[in-house]
Design a protein around this motif. Structure first.
Motif, mmCIF file in Angstrom:
data_model
loop_
_atom_site.group_PDB
_atom_site.id
_atom_site.type_symbol
_atom_site.label_atom_id
_atom_site.label_comp_id
_atom_site.label_asym_id
_atom_site.label_seq_id
_atom_site.Cartn_x
_atom_site.Cartn_y
_atom_site.Cartn_z
ATOM 1 N N GLU A 59 0.828 -1.207 0.000
ATOM 2 C CA GLU A 59 0.000 0.000 0.000
ATOM 3 C C GLU A 59 0.864 1.261 0.000
ATOM 4 O O GLU A 59 0.576 2.224 -0.719
ATOM 5 C CB GLU A 59 -0.913 -0.005 1.228
ATOM 6 C CG GLU A 59 -2.047 -1.014 1.143
ATOM 7 C CD GLU A 59 -2.861 -1.055 2.414
ATOM 8 O OE1 GLU A 59 -2.368 -0.519 3.451
ATOM 9 O OE2 GLU A 59 -3.976 -1.628 2.395
ATOM 10 N N GLU A 60 1.921 1.256 0.785
ATOM 11 C CA GLU A 60 2.811 2.415 0.817
ATOM 12 C C GLU A 60 3.543 2.572 -0.515
ATOM 13 O O GLU A 60 3.716 3.702 -1.016
ATOM 14 C CB GLU A 60 3.813 2.256 1.960
ATOM 15 C CG GLU A 60 4.785 3.404 2.116
ATOM 16 C CD GLU A 60 4.107 4.720 2.469
ATOM 17 O OE1 GLU A 60 4.756 5.775 2.323
ATOM 18 O OE2 GLU A 60 2.921 4.707 2.890
ATOM 19 N N ALA A 61 3.969 1.439 -1.093
ATOM 20 C CA ALA A 61 4.651 1.504 -2.391
ATOM 21 C C ALA A 61 3.728 2.048 -3.472
ATOM 22 O O ALA A 61 4.145 2.863 -4.306
ATOM 23 C CB ALA A 61 5.173 0.124 -2.764
ATOM 24 N N TYR A 62 2.479 1.619 -3.460
ATOM 25 C CA TYR A 62 1.541 2.125 -4.467
ATOM 26 C C TYR A 62 1.240 3.606 -4.244
ATOM 27 O O TYR A 62 1.126 4.381 -5.200
ATOM 28 C CB TYR A 62 0.252 1.308 -4.431
ATOM 29 C CG TYR A 62 -0.780 1.799 -5.412
ATOM 30 C CD1 TYR A 62 -0.599 1.634 -6.779
ATOM 31 C CD2 TYR A 62 -1.921 2.461 -4.976
ATOM 32 C CE1 TYR A 62 -1.537 2.094 -7.680
ATOM 33 C CE2 TYR A 62 -2.867 2.920 -5.871
ATOM 34 C CZ TYR A 62 -2.673 2.739 -7.235
ATOM 35 O OH TYR A 62 -3.597 3.212 -8.131
ATOM 36 N N ARG A 63 1.139 4.009 -2.990
ATOM 37 C CA ARG A 63 0.877 5.430 -2.707
ATOM 38 C C ARG A 63 2.016 6.293 -3.237
ATOM 39 O O ARG A 63 1.787 7.329 -3.887
ATOM 40 C CB ARG A 63 0.719 5.632 -1.202
ATOM 41 C CG ARG A 63 0.291 7.042 -0.808
ATOM 42 C CD ARG A 63 0.260 7.186 0.707
ATOM 43 N NE ARG A 63 1.587 7.120 1.276
ATOM 44 C CZ ARG A 63 2.434 8.175 1.356
ATOM 45 N NH1 ARG A 63 2.055 9.356 0.871
ATOM 46 N NH2 ARG A 63 3.624 8.036 1.895
ATOM 47 N N LEU A 64 3.244 5.869 -2.985
ATOM 48 C CA LEU A 64 4.390 6.637 -3.486
ATOM 49 C C LEU A 64 4.454 6.591 -5.007
ATOM 50 O O LEU A 64 4.855 7.585 -5.647
ATOM 51 C CB LEU A 64 5.679 6.070 -2.875
ATOM 52 C CG LEU A 64 5.807 6.204 -1.348
ATOM 53 C CD1 LEU A 64 7.077 5.525 -0.855
ATOM 54 C CD2 LEU A 64 5.784 7.667 -0.931
ATOM 55 N N SER A 65 4.066 5.452 -5.593
ATOM 56 C CA SER A 65 4.065 5.362 -7.063
ATOM 57 C C SER A 65 3.051 6.319 -7.671
ATOM 58 O O SER A 65 3.317 6.946 -8.706
ATOM 59 C CB SER A 65 3.772 3.924 -7.493
ATOM 60 O OG SER A 65 4.769 3.041 -7.037
ATOM 61 N N ARG A 66 1.873 6.430 -7.030
ATOM 62 C CA ARG A 66 0.868 7.375 -7.523
ATOM 63 C C ARG A 66 1.385 8.810 -7.469
ATOM 64 O O ARG A 66 1.211 9.593 -8.411
ATOM 65 C CB ARG A 66 -0.412 7.251 -6.698
ATOM 66 C CG ARG A 66 -1.249 6.033 -6.989
ATOM 67 C CD ARG A 66 -1.879 6.092 -8.377
ATOM 68 N NE ARG A 66 -2.740 7.247 -8.536
ATOM 69 C CZ ARG A 66 -4.024 7.280 -8.236
ATOM 70 N NH1 ARG A 66 -4.586 6.197 -7.703
ATOM 71 N NH2 ARG A 66 -4.743 8.366 -8.436
ATOM 72 N N ILE A 67 2.027 9.135 -6.363
ATOM 73 C CA ILE A 67 2.574 10.495 -6.237
ATOM 74 C C ILE A 67 3.648 10.735 -7.297
ATOM 75 O O ILE A 67 3.685 11.792 -7.951
ATOM 76 C CB ILE A 67 3.142 10.699 -4.823
ATOM 77 C CG1 ILE A 67 2.016 10.623 -3.788
ATOM 78 C CG2 ILE A 67 3.866 12.044 -4.720
ATOM 79 C CD1 ILE A 67 2.502 10.679 -2.355
ATOM 80 N N GLY A 68 4.517 9.729 -7.473
ATOM 81 C CA GLY A 68 5.567 9.882 -8.467
ATOM 82 C C GLY A 68 5.028 9.947 -9.878
ATOM 83 O O GLY A 68 5.540 10.703 -10.716
ATOM 84 N N ALA A 69 3.992 9.154 -10.167
ATOM 85 C CA ALA A 69 3.419 9.176 -11.516
ATOM 86 C C ALA A 69 2.739 10.504 -11.803
ATOM 87 O O ALA A 69 2.837 11.045 -12.917
ATOM 88 C CB ALA A 69 2.430 8.025 -11.677
ATOM 89 N N GLU A 70 2.038 11.048 -10.808
ATOM 90 C CA GLU A 70 1.387 12.342 -11.008
ATOM 91 C C GLU A 70 2.406 13.461 -11.176
ATOM 92 O O GLU A 70 2.143 14.450 -11.879
ATOM 93 C CB GLU A 70 0.473 12.638 -9.815
ATOM 94 C CG GLU A 70 -0.732 11.715 -9.740
ATOM 95 C CD GLU A 70 -1.523 11.919 -8.466
ATOM 96 O OE1 GLU A 70 -1.077 12.737 -7.616
ATOM 97 O OE2 GLU A 70 -2.572 11.254 -8.301
#
Length: 417
Positions: free
Chosen positions: A356-367
Motif C-alpha cells: 500500500e505504501e509503495a503504491y501510494r508513493l508510485s501514484r505520487i511519483g506518476a502524477e
C-alpha cells in the motif's frame, strides 16, 4: 495528435466508470449472516445432525428390543377325532392345549443384548463425529462466504484503482506526455478488472447460497458482519484424546467381536420347552404334558457365519489400526499447518502494508511525472496480489483449524456445540 484518436480511450474510460457504478449498485438492504457461534448452536436443526440423532434413537430402541424375551407359542391340537370306526365324531378325541417357548440357553439373550449395546455405542460415537464434521463444514462455508465477499470488495477496489490510473494515463496522453498505447493498455486493464469483478460477484453469490442452505436460514445471506477470518485460533496443544473417527472404529471393532460370540452361540442347539394339558374325551380325564425339543446339528453348525464374523472382526481391527495411524499423522500435520498459517497471516499483513505504501508513493511519483505508467501498474498489481495473498492466508488458517478441530471432536474456534 488528431482528436479522433484521443476520444475513444476517454470515452471508454467514461463507460468503464459507468459500468463500475452499475456493478456496485444493488439493493439498499443487506441481510447479514448470524454470528458463527450462533449458527453452531443451531446445528441440531440441520439434516446431518437430525439424521445422526435418529440413527442413535434407532440403535437405542434395538437395545431395548434385544432385552425382550421371545413370545411363547400357544398351541391347540386335537387327535383321534372325526375319523372312522371308534373314532367317529369327537367322543374318543384327545385334545391338547400346550404352551412352548425358547429357553434361550447358552447365553443367547445376553449375547444379543451385548451386540445391540455395541451398535448403539457405535451410533453414539458416530453422532459425535457427524457433529464435528457438521461444525467444520459450517465454519468452512462461513469462512468461504466471508472470503468471497472480501474478494468482491478487493475486486471493486482494484477496478477503482485501475480506472483512476487509466484516467491519469489518458490525461497524460491528452497532454502528449504519453503515447496512445498507454491509454489502450489502460482500457484493456479496466476491462479485465471488470471481468474479475463479475467473477468475484458470482463466487460471492454462490458462497452465500451455500452458507444459507447448510445453516437452514430462512432468508438468504447477503453479507457477513462478524468476521471468522480475523479470528485467531488458539495455538495451544490440542486434545490428546483419540479422534472421533478412531472412537468410531473402536466401537465397530467391539461390535464385530461380540457378533462372533453370537454366531458361536447360534451353532449350539436351540432348546424349546413345552407344557400343556391333554383332555381324553373317552375317559373323561385330563393329564399334563411336557417336553423338550432340540434340533440335531447334523448339517448346519453355523460355521460359515462364524467364519464370516471372524473375518469382519479382522477387517474392523485393520480399520482401527489404520484410523489410529491416520489420525495421529493428520493431527501432527494440522498443527503444523495451523502454526504455519498463523505465521503466514502475519507476514502477508506486513506485505499488504508495504504494498500500500509503495503504491501510494508510485501514484505520487506518476502524477509528478517522475515514475512511468509501467511502474505504477506494477505497484498496483503488487498491491492487489498482496491483498489476495493476505486473504488466502487467513482462509488457510481457518481450514487448518477446521482440520484440527475435527480430529479433536470439537467445533472450530472453540464454539459451543
Amino acid at each position: 495528435m488528431p482528436s479522433s484518436f484521443r476520444r475513444p480511450p476517454r470515452f471508454a474510460a467514461g463507460c468503464a466508470v459507468a459500468a463500475f457504478a452499475a456493478a456496485l449498485s444493488g439493493p439498499a438492504w443487506a441481510d447479514p449472516a448470524p454470528a458463527y457461534d450462533a449458527l453452531v448452536a443451531r446445528l441440531a436443526e440441520t439434516p446431518l445432525i437430525t439424521e445422526a440423532g435418529a440413527l442413535l434413537d434407532a440403535a437405542e430402541a434395538r437395545v431395548r428390543q434385544a432385552r425382550v424375551r421371545p413370545n411363547p407359542l400357544l398351541g391347540l391340537e386335537a387327535e383321534n377325532a372325526f375319523g372312522s370306526g371308534p373314532f367317529d365324531g369327537y367322543s374318543n378325541a384327545e385334545t391338547t392345549l400346550s404352551l412352548s417357548t425358547d429357553l434361550e440357553l447358552w447365553g443367547r439373550r445376553g449375547a444379543r443384548v451385548n451386540v445391540a449395546r455395541a451398535e448403539a455405542d457405535t451410533a453414539s460415537r458416530r453422532a459425535v463425529l457427524v457433529a464435528a464434521d457438521a461444525a467444520g463444514r459450517l465454519a468452512l462455508y462461513y469462512a468461504e462466504a466471508e472470503a468471497a465477499d472480501r474478494r468482491f470488495r478487493l475486486a471493486s477496489e482494484a477496478l477503482t484503482l485501475t480506472l483512476a490510473d487509466t484516467r491519469a494515463s489518458l490525461a497524460l496522453v491528452e497532454e502528449g506526455r504519453e503515447p496512445l498505447l498507454r491509454g489502450i493498455q489502460g482500457q484493456t486493464e479496466a476491462a479485465a478488472a471488470r471481468a474479475r469483478l463479475d467473477e468475484a460477484q458470482a463466487e460471492r453469490d454462490a458462497a452465500f447460497a451455500r452458507l444459507t442452505g447448510f445453516a437452514m436460514l430462512v432468508r438468504p445471506v447477503t453479507s457477513i458482519e462478524q468476521s471468522l477470518l480475523d479470528r485467531a485460533p488458539a495455538l495451544a496443544v490440542s486434545d490428546t484424546r483419540p479422534a472421533p473417527a478412531v472412537l468410531v472404529a473402536e466401537a465397530e471393532r467391539e461390535a464385530a467381536d461380540r457378533r462372533i460370540t453370537v454366531e458361536r452361540i447360534r451353532a449350539r442347539p436351540d432348546v424349546n420347552a413345552s407344557v400343556g394339558v391333554r383332555r381324553f374325551e373317552a375317559e373323561d380325564a385330563t393329564a399334563i404334558t411336557f417336553g423338550l425339543s432340540v434340533p440335531l446339528p447334523l448339517f448346519d453348525r453355523n460355521r460359515g457365519n462364524v467364519e464370516a464374523a471372524q473375518a469382519d472382526f479382522r477387517a474392523a481391527d485393520a480399520r482401527l489400526q489404520g484410523a489410529r495411524q491416520e489420525a495421529e499423522a493428520d493431527r501432527v500435520a494440522a498443527r503444523a499447518r495451523l502454526a504455519s498459517a498463523a505465521s503466514r497471516v502475519s507476514a502477508t499483513d506486513s506485505g499488504v502494508e508495504s504494498a500500500e505504501e509503495a503504491y501510494r508513493l508510485s501514484r505520487i511519483g506518476a502524477e509528478a511525472g517522475r515514475i512511468s505508467q509501467l511502474e505504477l501498474r506494477s505497484s498496483r498489481a503488487a498491491l492487489i496480489a498482496a491483498q489476495n495473498a493476505a486473504l488466502d492466508s487467513r482462509l488457510a488458517r481457518v481450514r487448518a483449524e477446521i482440520d484440527l478441530a475435527r480430529l479433536d471432536g470439537r467445533a472450530p474456534f472453540g464454539a459451543v456445540q
